[in-house]
Design a protein around this motif. Structure first.
Motif, short mmCIF file in Angstrom:
data_model
loop_
_atom_site.label_atom_id
_atom_site.label_comp_id
_atom_site.label_asym_id
_atom_site.label_seq_id
_atom_site.Cartn_x
_atom_site.Cartn_y
_atom_site.Cartn_z
N ASN A 63 0.73 -1.17 0.04
CA ASN A 63 0.01 0.00 0.20
C ASN A 63 0.52 1.22 -0.10
N ILE A 64 1.91 1.23 0.82
CA ILE A 64 2.92 2.48 0.68
C ILE A 64 3.46 2.81 -0.55
N ILE A 65 3.92 1.63 -1.07
CA ILE A 65 4.62 1.67 -2.36
C ILE A 65 3.46 2.14 -3.57
N ALA A 66 2.28 1.75 -3.46
CA ALA A 66 0.85 2.01 -4.60
C ALA A 66 0.82 3.82 -4.17
N ILE A 67 0.99 4.04 -2.85
CA ILE A 67 0.61 5.48 -2.54
C ILE A 67 1.87 6.36 -3.05
N LYS A 68 3.00 6.18 -2.63
CA LYS A 68 4.07 6.83 -3.01
C LYS A 68 4.33 7.08 -4.55
N SER A 69 4.05 5.91 -5.29
CA SER A 69 4.21 5.61 -6.77
C SER A 69 3.17 6.54 -7.49
N SER A 70 2.18 6.52 -6.81
CA SER A 70 1.14 7.54 -7.53
C SER A 70 1.36 8.82 -7.30
N LYS A 71 1.81 9.30 -6.35
CA LYS A 71 2.32 10.65 -6.08
C LYS A 71 3.54 10.81 -6.95
N ARG A 72 4.50 9.98 -6.84
CA ARG A 72 5.79 10.37 -8.01
C ARG A 72 5.68 10.22 -9.32
N ILE A 73 4.76 9.12 -9.90
CA ILE A 73 4.56 8.99 -10.94
C ILE A 73 3.31 9.28 -11.83
N LEU A 74 2.01 9.03 -11.18
CA LEU A 74 0.96 9.36 -11.86
C LEU A 74 0.25 10.73 -11.81
N ILE A 75 0.64 11.52 -10.66
CA ILE A 75 0.54 12.84 -10.47
C ILE A 75 1.28 13.68 -11.64
N PRO A 76 2.40 13.52 -11.70
CA PRO A 76 3.27 14.18 -12.71
C PRO A 76 2.73 13.81 -14.00
N TYR A 77 2.26 12.53 -14.17
CA TYR A 77 1.99 12.06 -15.72
C TYR A 77 0.73 12.93 -16.06
N PHE A 78 -0.41 12.89 -15.17
CA PHE A 78 -1.61 13.47 -15.48
C PHE A 78 -1.39 15.34 -15.68
N THR A 79 -0.36 15.89 -14.73
CA THR A 79 -0.05 17.19 -14.80
C THR A 79 0.52 17.43 -16.04
N PHE A 80 1.64 16.66 -16.57
CA PHE A 80 2.27 16.99 -17.75
C PHE A 80 1.39 16.82 -19.03
N SER A 81 0.51 15.82 -18.70
CA SER A 81 -0.59 15.52 -19.87
C SER A 81 -1.40 16.75 -20.07
N LEU A 82 -1.82 17.26 -19.00
CA LEU A 82 -2.69 18.52 -19.19
C LEU A 82 -2.03 19.64 -19.59
N ILE A 83 -0.88 19.95 -19.27
CA ILE A 83 0.25 21.06 -19.67
C ILE A 83 0.19 20.84 -21.30
#
Length: 330
Positions: A63-83
């Motif tokens: 669960n910790i890995i899932a949360i940290k990976s979401s913050k470190r990878i998925l949030i930047p992915y969606f942010t860069f996609s939107l930009i």
């Protein structure tokens, strides 16, 4: 000091890897370098990511890995996609239906089916991290974990899974690339603490021989391509095994080069591969558009032109996107 040096050379390796990524994405403009870098550059990035894997021995760890990976990878992915969506919508003067079509590509993030092409790597990396963590949760032995990932690679290769990516978050591509991530994880202790394993003469001689052979392979693949090696292998299983071994062997010259790069600007670029991945298409388009504005047209006629243009991309990124991203992150 030694710990910092080890981290620095890995950052240099990341810089070398992102250089190949940028260069490879110029396609046929890179001439002979194009098929050459595609024989190892994406697996190299997954290999580097695997070096920093997190141990997963419980559901809490998972669960910790899932949360940290979401913050470190998925949030930047969606942010860069939107930009990127905003940038390219303005650049190409898209109407609403066209913008909506581009926006629909973001959620699945499928390789070769997303407008900001390099962004596919991020959701795929997330899937691989979760896949490898789940395997760790089920199988405790590190050798069996690695063998399992190799078996997944064999299965996906035999079944031709991922040749034409079409699954959500590149799950099909992840099945093919997880073996390289697992290789980085398996060798992590040797890579991070090399002195513990290279102290005797036999180890040093072995390392020298491996480096020499891999460098020879590196040169051979540039001139003749990996297909010239595979075509001589008739057995399908041996061909798949050879593809994995050859690709992994091509990492070694990159590692050898990276260990000799101690330039702080290169190290910073290696530490900024996330933003470089996220802004690649925008950066290249921005530079090209800037040349057009002042009446200059850029033509890449050969590999040297492409290498110089790639260096120009990093030079511009160093003083723009990297600086901005680091300031925001801090």
């Amino acid at each position: 000091m030694n710990a910092n040096h080890r981290l620095e050379w890995i950052d240099s390796l990341k810089a070398v890897a992102i250089f190949w990524i940028y260069l490879g994405h110029f396609g046929d403009n890179a001439k002979q370098l194009y098929p050459f870098v595609f024989s190892f550059h994406v697996p190299l990035f997954f290999f580097i990511s695997g070096i920093f894997f997190k141990k997963c021995s419980s559901l809490y760890d998972f669960n910790i890995i899932a949360i940290k990976s979401s913050k470190r990878i998925l949030i930047p992915y969606f942010t860069f996609s939107l930009i990127s969506l905003i940038f390219f919508s303005l650049y190409y003067n898209y109407d609403f239906p066209q913008v909506r079509e581009l926006a629909s590509q973001i959620i699945p993030g499928i390789r070769n089916h997303i407008f900001a092409a390099s962004l596919w790597f991020l959701p795929c990396l997330f899937v691989i991290i979760m896949m490898h963590s789940f395997i760790q949760l089920i199988i405790k032995n590190r050798h069996l974990i690695f063998i399992t990932c190799i078996a997944i690679f064999f299965f996906s290769s035999i079944m031709k899974i991922g040749i034409q990516p079409k699954l959500f978050f590149n799950i099909d591509s992840a099945l093919r690339y997880v073996a390289y991530y697992a290789l980085g994880a398996y060798l992590s202790c040797y890579i991070k603490e090399p002195q513990e394993y290279n102290s005797n003469l036999t180890s040093k001689i072995t390392s020298y021989i491996i480096c020499s052979l891999s460098m020879s392979l590196f040169i051979y693949v540039y001139f003749y391509g990996v297909a010239s090696i595979y075509n001589g292998i008739k057995n399908e299983y041996l061909k798949i095994l050879a593809s994995f071994i050859i690709t992994a062997a091509l990492f070694i010259p990159n590692i050898t080069i990276a260990k000799r790069i101690k330039i702080k600007q290169v190290i910073l670029i290696g530490q900024s591969t996330l933003v470089l991945c996220g802004t690649e298409q925008m950066l290249k388009t921005f530079i090209y558009s800037s040349f057009k504005m002042i009446g200059l047209k850029v033509y890449l006629h050969n590999s040297i032109d492409t290498i110089l243009y790639t260096f120009l991309c990093f030079f511009v990124a160093y003083f723009t996107t990297i600086k901005i991203y680091n300031k925001i992150s801090n």
